[in-house]
Motif scaffolding. Structure first.
Motif, PDB file in Angstrom:
ATOM      1  N   ASP A   1       3.560  -3.482   9.646  1.00  0.00           N
ATOM      2  CA  ASP A   1       4.208  -4.722   9.198  1.00  0.00           C
ATOM      3  C   ASP A   1       5.169  -5.558  10.025  1.00  0.00           C
ATOM      4  OD1 ASP A   1       6.473  -3.443   9.243  1.00  0.00           O
ATOM      5  OD2 ASP A   1       6.911  -3.460   7.073  1.00  0.00           O
TER       6      ASP A   1
ATOM      7  N   ASP B   1       5.697  -8.835   4.326  1.00  0.00           N
ATOM      8  CA  ASP B   1       5.350  -8.320   2.956  1.00  0.00           C
ATOM      9  C   ASP B   1       4.043  -8.144   3.021  1.00  0.00           C
ATOM     10  OD1 ASP B   1       4.173 -10.850   2.170  1.00  0.00           O
ATOM     11  OD2 ASP B   1       5.905 -11.079   0.955  1.00  0.00           O
ATOM     12  N   GLU B   2       3.564  -7.439   1.869  1.00  0.00           N
ATOM     13  CA  GLU B   2       2.299  -7.037   1.775  1.00  0.00           C
ATOM     14  C   GLU B   2       1.285  -8.082   1.708  1.00  0.00           C
ATOM     15  OE1 GLU B   2       4.327  -7.447  -2.171  1.00  0.00           O
ATOM     16  OE2 GLU B   2       4.812  -6.227  -0.377  1.00  0.00           O
TER      17      GLU B   2
END
Length: 137
Positions: free
Chosen positions: A96, A123-124
């Motif tokens: 990430d 973030d995702e």
């Protein structure tokens, strides 16, 4: 899967964006709602903090503060027509985290006037949670 070259392109473009509305949209598209940019302050600020037994870190948190941060940079460096920001290439990603280098160059060409390193944590959804900016002297 996030295309890091596209992400870096959008990141650099927001600092050059003249339209306040588009700049606001770009900030919201790049950073998570509670995203943060932490900036390594200039040496004189670090020295002053150190003399007080403190560590100095400059921070903008959330879309509103990030928009102010980007706008101030734009107004100081780009709006007068003196400089443009651009990527130096070489972006990399591990999990990430994304890193890339950038530079500030005279709008009419010439030697690099400033440069730095970005370390982003995503973030995702591929938005920036934390943006650590290290400005080269």
């Amino acid at each position: 899967m996030i295309d890091i070259q596209e992400l870096v392109g959008r990141y650099v473009a927001v600092w050059n964006e003249p339209d306040p509305g588009l700049r606001r949209e770009a900030v919201a598209g790049l950073w998570a709602k509670d995203g943060v940019q932490r900036l390594q302050p200039p040496q004189e600020i670090r020295d002053a903090a150190g003399a007080l037994g403190l560590t100095a870190v400059l921070e903008a948190r959330g879309h509103r503060e990030l928009e102010v941060r980007v706008t101030r940079s734009y107004e100081e460096f780009v709006a007068p027509g003196a400089f443009r920001f651009r990527s130096r290439g070489g972006a990399g990603r591990v999990g990430d985290m994304v890193t890339f280098a950038w530079e500030m160059v005279p709008a009419d060409g010439g030697e690099t006037a400033g440069a730095g390193l970005e370390v982003l944590v995503l973030d995702e959804d591929g938005r920036i949670l934390t943006d650590h900016q290290f400005i080269e002297a």
